[in-house]
Design a protein around this motif. Sequence first.
Motif, PDB file in Angstrom:
ATOM      1  N   LEU A  33       0.858  -1.186   0.000  1.00 31.79           N
ATOM      2  CA  LEU A  33       0.000   0.000   0.000  1.00 31.79           C
ATOM      3  C   LEU A  33       0.894   1.236   0.000  1.00 31.79           C
ATOM      4  N   VAL A  34       0.693   2.115  -1.006  1.00 26.46           N
ATOM      5  CA  VAL A  34       1.566   3.277  -1.196  1.00 26.46           C
ATOM      6  C   VAL A  34       0.730   4.548  -1.206  1.00 26.46           C
ATOM      7  N   GLU A  35       1.234   5.582  -0.556  1.00 30.07           N
ATOM      8  CA  GLU A  35       0.641   6.914  -0.640  1.00 30.07           C
ATOM      9  C   GLU A  35       1.555   7.752  -1.527  1.00 30.07           C
ATOM     10  N   ARG A  36       0.994   8.266  -2.625  1.00 32.48           N
ATOM     11  CA  ARG A  36       1.789   9.067  -3.565  1.00 32.48           C
ATOM     12  C   ARG A  36       2.259  10.358  -2.906  1.00 32.48           C
ATOM     13  N   VAL A  37       3.490  10.761  -3.247  1.00 35.71           N
ATOM     14  CA  VAL A  37       4.028  12.043  -2.788  1.00 35.71           C
ATOM     15  C   VAL A  37       3.407  13.123  -3.666  1.00 35.71           C
ATOM     16  N   LEU A  38       2.874  14.165  -3.060  1.00 35.50           N
ATOM     17  CA  LEU A  38       2.240  15.233  -3.814  1.00 35.50           C
ATOM     18  C   LEU A  38       3.287  16.128  -4.467  1.00 35.50           C
ATOM     19  N   PRO A  39       3.055  16.539  -5.720  1.00 35.44           N
ATOM     20  CA  PRO A  39       4.020  17.422  -6.392  1.00 35.44           C
ATOM     21  C   PRO A  39       4.004  18.809  -5.761  1.00 35.44           C
ATOM     22  N   GLN A  40       5.125  19.511  -5.874  1.00 32.56           N
ATOM     23  CA  GLN A  40       5.203  20.871  -5.340  1.00 32.56           C
ATOM     24  C   GLN A  40       4.346  21.798  -6.177  1.00 32.56           C
ATOM     25  N   SER A  52      -0.194  23.085 -15.363  1.00 32.74           N
ATOM     26  CA  SER A  52       0.595  22.684 -16.526  1.00 32.74           C
ATOM     27  C   SER A  52       2.094  22.699 -16.230  1.00 32.74           C
ATOM     28  N   ALA A  53       2.522  23.448 -15.229  1.00 30.06           N
ATOM     29  CA  ALA A  53       3.941  23.554 -14.893  1.00 30.06           C
ATOM     30  C   ALA A  53       4.367  22.562 -13.805  1.00 30.06           C
ATOM     31  N   VAL A  54       3.384  21.940 -13.160  1.00 28.64           N
ATOM     32  CA  VAL A  54       3.692  21.009 -12.083  1.00 28.64           C
ATOM     33  C   VAL A  54       4.063  19.655 -12.691  1.00 28.64           C
ATOM     34  N   ALA A  55       5.247  19.198 -12.389  1.00 28.38           N
ATOM     35  CA  ALA A  55       5.728  17.919 -12.927  1.00 28.38           C
ATOM     36  C   ALA A  55       5.013  16.762 -12.233  1.00 28.38           C
ATOM     37  N   LYS A  56       4.751  15.720 -13.001  1.00 28.69           N
ATOM     38  CA  LYS A  56       4.123  14.535 -12.432  1.00 28.69           C
ATOM     39  C   LYS A  56       5.158  13.809 -11.588  1.00 28.69           C
ATOM     40  N   VAL A  57       4.796  13.485 -10.371  1.00 29.34           N
ATOM     41  CA  VAL A  57       5.721  12.830  -9.458  1.00 29.34           C
ATOM     42  C   VAL A  57       5.379  11.345  -9.395  1.00 29.34           C
ATOM     43  N   ASN A  58       6.349  10.510  -9.659  1.00 27.70           N
ATOM     44  CA  ASN A  58       6.155   9.070  -9.588  1.00 27.70           C
ATOM     45  C   ASN A  58       6.874   8.503  -8.372  1.00 27.70           C
ATOM     46  N   GLU A  91       4.350   4.473 -14.142  1.00 23.40           N
ATOM     47  CA  GLU A  91       3.428   5.512 -14.610  1.00 23.40           C
ATOM     48  C   GLU A  91       1.987   5.022 -14.583  1.00 23.40           C
ATOM     49  N   PHE A  92       1.792   3.746 -14.909  1.00 27.35           N
ATOM     50  CA  PHE A  92       0.455   3.160 -14.913  1.00 27.35           C
ATOM     51  C   PHE A  92       0.449   1.934 -14.028  1.00 27.35           C
ATOM     52  N   GLY A  93      -0.729   1.516 -13.631  1.00 23.67           N
ATOM     53  CA  GLY A  93      -0.847   0.289 -12.847  1.00 23.67           C
ATOM     54  C   GLY A  93      -1.282   0.566 -11.429  1.00 23.67           C
ATOM     55  N   GLY A  94      -1.408  -0.479 -10.675  1.00 26.82           N
ATOM     56  CA  GLY A  94      -1.852  -0.375  -9.301  1.00 26.82           C
ATOM     57  C   GLY A  94      -3.362  -0.260  -9.220  1.00 26.82           C
ATOM     58  N   THR A  95      -3.878  -0.410  -8.025  1.00 24.82           N
ATOM     59  CA  THR A  95      -5.305  -0.300  -7.761  1.00 24.82           C
ATOM     60  C   THR A  95      -5.521   0.861  -6.808  1.00 24.82           C
ATOM     61  N   GLU A 110       6.468  -6.653  -7.155  1.00 29.97           N
ATOM     62  CA  GLU A 110       7.219  -6.700  -8.411  1.00 29.97           C
ATOM     63  C   GLU A 110       6.915  -5.533  -9.345  1.00 29.97           C
ATOM     64  N   GLU A 111       5.810  -4.809  -9.125  1.00 27.39           N
ATOM     65  CA  GLU A 111       5.463  -3.663  -9.974  1.00 27.39           C
ATOM     66  C   GLU A 111       6.257  -2.411  -9.621  1.00 27.39           C
ATOM     67  N   LEU A 112       6.731  -2.327  -8.379  1.00 25.46           N
ATOM     68  CA  LEU A 112       7.489  -1.149  -7.950  1.00 25.46           C
ATOM     69  C   LEU A 112       8.833  -1.134  -8.667  1.00 25.46           C
ATOM     70  N   LEU A 113       9.257   0.065  -9.093  1.00 26.73           N
ATOM     71  CA  LEU A 113      10.456   0.190  -9.924  1.00 26.73           C
ATOM     72  C   LEU A 113      11.750   0.270  -9.114  1.00 26.73           C
ATOM     73  N   GLY A 114      11.675   0.763  -7.890  1.00 21.15           N
ATOM     74  CA  GLY A 114      12.894   0.865  -7.092  1.00 21.15           C
ATOM     75  C   GLY A 114      12.644   1.589  -5.787  1.00 21.15           C
ATOM     76  N   VAL A 115      13.637   1.537  -4.924  1.00 21.84           N
ATOM     77  CA  VAL A 115      13.611   2.244  -3.636  1.00 21.84           C
ATOM     78  C   VAL A 115      14.496   3.482  -3.781  1.00 21.84           C
ATOM     79  N   ILE A 116      13.993   4.624  -3.340  1.00 22.68           N
ATOM     80  CA  ILE A 116      14.755   5.874  -3.417  1.00 22.68           C
ATOM     81  C   ILE A 116      15.480   6.069  -2.089  1.00 22.68           C
TER      82      ILE A 116
END
Length: 119
Positions: A33-40, A52-58, A91-95, A110-116
């Motif tokens: 279960l993941v909570e997305r980080v909100l973009p600045q 339009s200037a706010v970058a999509k945060v993954n 970019e896509f996936g998850g429920t 297995e869908e997660l791309l990596g740990v930051i």
Amino acid sequence: HSLPNCPVCRSTNCQRSSGMAARRIIPLLDRVLVERVLPQTKSAGGILLPDSAVAKVNEGMVIATGLGGRGRDGTTIPLAVKEGDKVLLPEFGGTNVKLEGKEYTMYRDEELLGVIQEG
């Protein structure tokens, strides 16, 4: 939470510090279960940025994890992430899951791309 028999960590005196809403969702098996980080929405100088200037945060923060996947012989395969990890999301996936006004996304490990790692 203080559950006498925590179904997640199997402790008899669990003291987990997850968000209040996330405590009601316990992922099964290899789900995370993941909570997305909100973009600045403000620049460094304090100027409000248009959508339009706010970058999509993954990126997201792991809120809860299942106990792990199952191998062919029935053994538990541990997850690559743990609660509190900052992860790179596809970019896509998850429920999508909405609970008490907060939005979360459920992924398979297995869908997660990596740990930051910050350092």
